[in-house]
Design a protein around this motif. Structure first.
Motif, PDB file in Angstrom:
ATOM      1  N   ILE A  43       0.837  -1.204   0.000  1.00 43.08           N
ATOM      2  CA  ILE A  43       0.000   0.000   0.000  1.00 43.08           C
ATOM      3  C   ILE A  43       0.870   1.252   0.000  1.00 43.08           C
ATOM      4  N   ILE A  44       1.928   1.257   0.810  1.00 48.57           N
ATOM      5  CA  ILE A  44       2.808   2.427   0.900  1.00 48.57           C
ATOM      6  C   ILE A  44       3.427   2.739  -0.457  1.00 48.57           C
ATOM      7  N   ILE A  45       3.981   1.730  -1.095  1.00 48.81           N
ATOM      8  CA  ILE A  45       4.640   1.952  -2.393  1.00 48.81           C
ATOM      9  C   ILE A  45       3.621   2.354  -3.456  1.00 48.81           C
ATOM     10  N   GLY A  46       2.483   1.644  -3.483  1.00 44.54           N
ATOM     11  CA  GLY A  46       1.455   1.968  -4.469  1.00 44.54           C
ATOM     12  C   GLY A  46       0.912   3.377  -4.288  1.00 44.54           C
ATOM     13  N   HIS A  47       0.669   3.774  -3.038  1.00 41.16           N
ATOM     14  CA  HIS A  47       0.147   5.111  -2.774  1.00 41.16           C
ATOM     15  C   HIS A  47       1.168   6.177  -3.158  1.00 41.16           C
ATOM     16  N   VAL A  51       0.273   9.053  -5.860  1.00 41.72           N
ATOM     17  CA  VAL A  51       0.271  10.466  -5.496  1.00 41.72           C
ATOM     18  C   VAL A  51       1.293  11.238  -6.318  1.00 41.72           C
ATOM     19  N   ARG A  52       2.433  10.633  -6.541  1.00 41.53           N
ATOM     20  CA  ARG A  52       3.454  11.304  -7.353  1.00 41.53           C
ATOM     21  C   ARG A  52       2.935  11.565  -8.772  1.00 41.53           C
ATOM     22  N   ARG A  53       2.268  10.570  -9.359  1.00 41.20           N
ATOM     23  CA  ARG A  53       1.738  10.729 -10.713  1.00 41.20           C
ATOM     24  C   ARG A  53       0.621  11.757 -10.758  1.00 41.20           C
TER      25      ARG A  53
END
Length: 231
Positions: A43-47, A51-53
């Motif tokens: 979840i941390i990496i995906g979020h 958010v960056r994109r």
């Protein structure tokens, strides 16, 4: 104690050995906590990537929007982009077109409907960005107690072993105590990153919400001035 005995004791206290020596209940607790930790990091990496994109896309969209001379043409070209600012823009312009389509335009009613439409779009985008963050909060609050349950169970098992062997030596007590403490460590291992990530990501979501609201207010002001000019 000889070197061989020290190495044997160390290997017996390794994480793998502690897991293999544990009973089925403590093993289930450990496996559950490890899966929770993996889920948390996913979840941390995906979020972070999402958010960056979305943040980069919104920044580009807003910069180009404020440079545009024709809002309708800009909507036709960029209004369907999958970025939060574009969603807010599309909601506002759609409501604008509906409210000004008639022969008589209710200015105050149009302003109110524009504000509601864009506020709803901001809320929907924030909900979309913040999806699954509640899982981090759940893991951060529950994982320590799950680890504590494994600890209590391991200590109970140690006391049972002491009673059965009628022996209070460290050799009898140590394995169960070590398993219990290892379950606690796994609970903290899952909870600490989840709590830190949840707090940081919630702060990031709040910043995105504030930015979207500023964009919505600016666009609302632009359309409001357009209403005054039409009158």
């Amino acid at each position: 104690m000889s070197v061989a005995n020290v190495e044997m004791a160390s290997s017996a206290m390794s994480p793998v050995a502690l897991f293999l020596q544990a009973d089925i209940v403590v093993k289930a607790v450990m496996i559950g906590l490890l899966l929770a930790s993996l889920w948390t990091w996913a979840i941390i990496i995906g979020h972070w990537l999402k958010v960056r994109r979305l943040s980069a896309g919104s920044e580009t969209f807003e910069r180009d929007f404020w440079k545009a001379d024709d809002i309708d043409r800009f909507y036709d070209q960029r209004g369907k982009e999958d970025v939060p600012s574009a969603k807010v823009f599309a909601a506002g312009l759609t409501e604008w077109r509906r409210s000004t389509a008639g022969a008589r335009v209710d200015r105050e009613g149009t302003r109110a409907r524009l504000a509601v439409a864009m506020h709803a779009a901001v809320g929907a985008e924030v909900d979309r960005i913040a999806s699954r963050l509640n899982i981090l909060a759940t893991v951060g609050s529950v994982a320590p107690f799950v680890g504590l349950f494994g600890t209590v169970w391991g200590i109970m098992r140690s006391f049972t072993a002491i009673a059965g062997a009628n022996n209070t030596s460290l050799a009898v007590v140590a394995p169960g105590i070590a398993e219990a403490l290892f379950a606690t460590a796994l609970g903290l291992f899952a909870a600490i990153p989840a709590v830190i990530a949840y707090n940081r990501m919630t702060y990031g979501v709040n910043r995105i919400e504030a930015r979207l609201q500023r964009f919505a207010d600016g666009f609302h002001g632009t359309l409001s001035r357009e209403l005054d000019q039409e009158g």
